[in-house]
Scaffold this motif. Sequence first.
Motif, PDB file in Angstrom:
ATOM      1  N   LEU A   1       0.550  -1.482  -0.192  1.00 58.48           N
ATOM      2  CA  LEU A   1       0.029  -0.326  -0.338  1.00 58.48           C
ATOM      3  C   LEU A   1       1.003   1.340   0.010  1.00 58.48           C
ATOM      4  CD1 LEU A   1      -2.397  -1.625   2.178  1.00 58.48           C
ATOM      5  CD2 LEU A   1      -2.827  -0.767   0.294  1.00 58.48           C
TER       6      LEU A   1
ATOM      7  N   VAL B   1      -6.602   8.810   0.497  1.00 59.76           N
ATOM      8  CA  VAL B   1      -6.277   7.657   0.762  1.00 59.76           C
ATOM      9  C   VAL B   1      -4.856   7.430   0.289  1.00 59.76           C
ATOM     10  CG1 VAL B   1      -5.730   4.648  -0.088  1.00 59.76           C
ATOM     11  CG2 VAL B   1      -8.241   6.418   0.428  1.00 59.76           C
ATOM     12  N   GLU B   2      -4.291   8.050  -0.441  1.00 56.70           N
ATOM     13  CA  GLU B   2      -2.844   8.271  -0.705  1.00 56.70           C
ATOM     14  C   GLU B   2      -1.839   9.199   0.615  1.00 56.70           C
ATOM     15  OE1 GLU B   2       0.995   8.810  -1.383  1.00 56.70           O
ATOM     16  OE2 GLU B   2      -0.793  10.058  -1.410  1.00 56.70           O
TER      17      GLU B   2
ATOM     18  N   TYR C   1      -2.947   8.021   4.306  1.00 57.67           N
ATOM     19  CA  TYR C   1      -2.111   6.796   4.678  1.00 57.67           C
ATOM     20  C   TYR C   1      -0.574   6.586   3.939  1.00 57.67           C
ATOM     21  CZ  TYR C   1      -0.307   1.374   4.611  1.00 57.67           C
ATOM     22  OH  TYR C   1       0.192   0.580   4.317  1.00 57.67           O
ATOM     23  N   ARG C   2       0.140   7.333   3.376  1.00 59.75           N
ATOM     24  CA  ARG C   2       1.174   8.322   3.789  1.00 59.75           C
ATOM     25  C   ARG C   2       1.940   8.567   4.738  1.00 59.75           C
ATOM     26  NH1 ARG C   2       3.034  13.166   1.489  1.00 59.75           N
ATOM     27  NH2 ARG C   2       0.558  13.110  -0.200  1.00 59.75           N
TER      28      ARG C   2
ATOM     29  N   PHE D   1      -7.451   5.498   7.307  1.00 55.30           N
ATOM     30  CA  PHE D   1      -6.428   4.808   5.884  1.00 55.30           C
ATOM     31  C   PHE D   1      -4.591   6.829   7.207  1.00 55.30           C
ATOM     32  CE2 PHE D   1      -8.429   3.533   2.772  1.00 55.30           C
ATOM     33  CZ  PHE D   1      -8.119   2.753   2.351  1.00 55.30           C
TER      34      PHE D   1
ATOM     35  N   LEU E   1      -4.737   2.831   9.597  1.00 53.02           N
ATOM     36  CA  LEU E   1      -3.989   1.276   8.986  1.00 53.02           C
ATOM     37  C   LEU E   1      -2.673   1.020   9.017  1.00 53.02           C
ATOM     38  CD1 LEU E   1      -5.362  -1.826   7.672  1.00 53.02           C
ATOM     39  CD2 LEU E   1      -5.402   0.143   5.081  1.00 53.02           C
ATOM     40  N   PRO E   2      -1.880   1.993   8.395  1.00 53.31           N
ATOM     41  CA  PRO E   2      -0.479   1.666   8.423  1.00 53.31           C
ATOM     42  C   PRO E   2       0.230   1.201   9.947  1.00 53.31           C
ATOM     43  CG  PRO E   2      -0.190   3.941   8.089  1.00 53.31           C
ATOM     44  CD  PRO E   2      -1.932   3.113   7.839  1.00 53.31           C
TER      45      PRO E   2
END
Length: 399
Positions: free
Chosen positions: A209, A227-228, A231-232, A304, A307-308
């Motif tokens: 991901l 989302v990106e 998450y990052r 997100f 999540l990581p």
Amino acid sequence: MKLPSGNPAEVFFAFLKLGLTSFGGPIAHLGYFRTEMVERRRWLSEEQFGQLLALCQFLPGPASSQLGFTLGLLRAGWLGALAAFIAFTLPSVLLLLAFAAAIPLLTGATGEAAVHGLKLVACAVVADAVLGMSKKLCSDALRRIIAVLSAAALLLVSSTFAQLAVVIAAAVIGAYFIREITAPESDSGFQLCYGPRVGGMLLVLFVALLFGLPFIATGKPDFASVVEAFYRAGALVFGGGHVVLPLLQDSVVSTGWIASEQFLSGYGASQAIPGPMFAFSAYLGAIVSPLENTYLMAATALVFIFLPGFLLVAGVLPFWGVFSRHPTAGRAIAGANAAVVGLLAAALYNPIFTSGITSSADLVIVLVAFGLLVVWRVSPLIVVLWCVIASISQLWLFS
């Protein structure tokens, strides 16, 4: 593998209480978790709590939320982990969205005094955590020295990377020099409902991901880009809490998705709510794009960014159990745990004590709150009420 000993409903209500009362930021949350899960409910031992805390400090992501997620996972499996996350985070999300709209109501002296009272809560809670953990995790002279030196180093150099370096250095010292390690308890390992194979798959998903999502991002404030971006931010931050703010600002302000004033007002609101700082992401998601569903975008940003960190801690846990049983690893963990006590002690002084205690009356309020926690073992909610009411009363008496 072993079936969990609890149930998701039990986990949900335990963490809902924490989500409603855990003021003071990530470091203070660790104190709340220890009081509730180790002392009150006895879901795990002090040694197990120390190991989980050391693990979450090593990994990127929101350390306190990762710890809560892991506690729910160990207690009631995957549903327990989900229950812990929802219950601990949802109150802060709802309060933050409502609170952001009500910021003008809290700009007066009374509102500022109430927010100040929440800082005093953190002073008492973290002091209780430092005292309790030092008794269990710094039982010999060397570990006490490690804790003191760790606290001194972090007071001199205050950064997330300094925290990580101190914990690693303490682990190395522990591996080579700590000798007085008692035999682990029979239940000192972590009993998981899954094995190394699933753990490996979660770690692969984390990496996939992280490197795959940029290919779907458009640069516009739409679903894929949110989302990106979030998450990052969650994957690249060590320490969590305030550390994630520059990453978020770069993602949503520098790109022109939201105005700087909107970002700062939401950040201000997040200072006075219980629960995780990462809940700020829901506020950003809700206002980032008027063309999308507000609640969908808020939920997307929230999920997100967490999540990581959850993928990492769940992926590492099956391997951590094997690692921690090795004698040298046990000594390294003991050293790292001592450093974590020092980390908490440093945070107790700066920023918690330095920003919270502004007068002798504040010190008295904190001492009473500390007594309520340590001597009378009252609910943290009572301590919150005491500190807020006392802070407001102090304003009325001396104004």
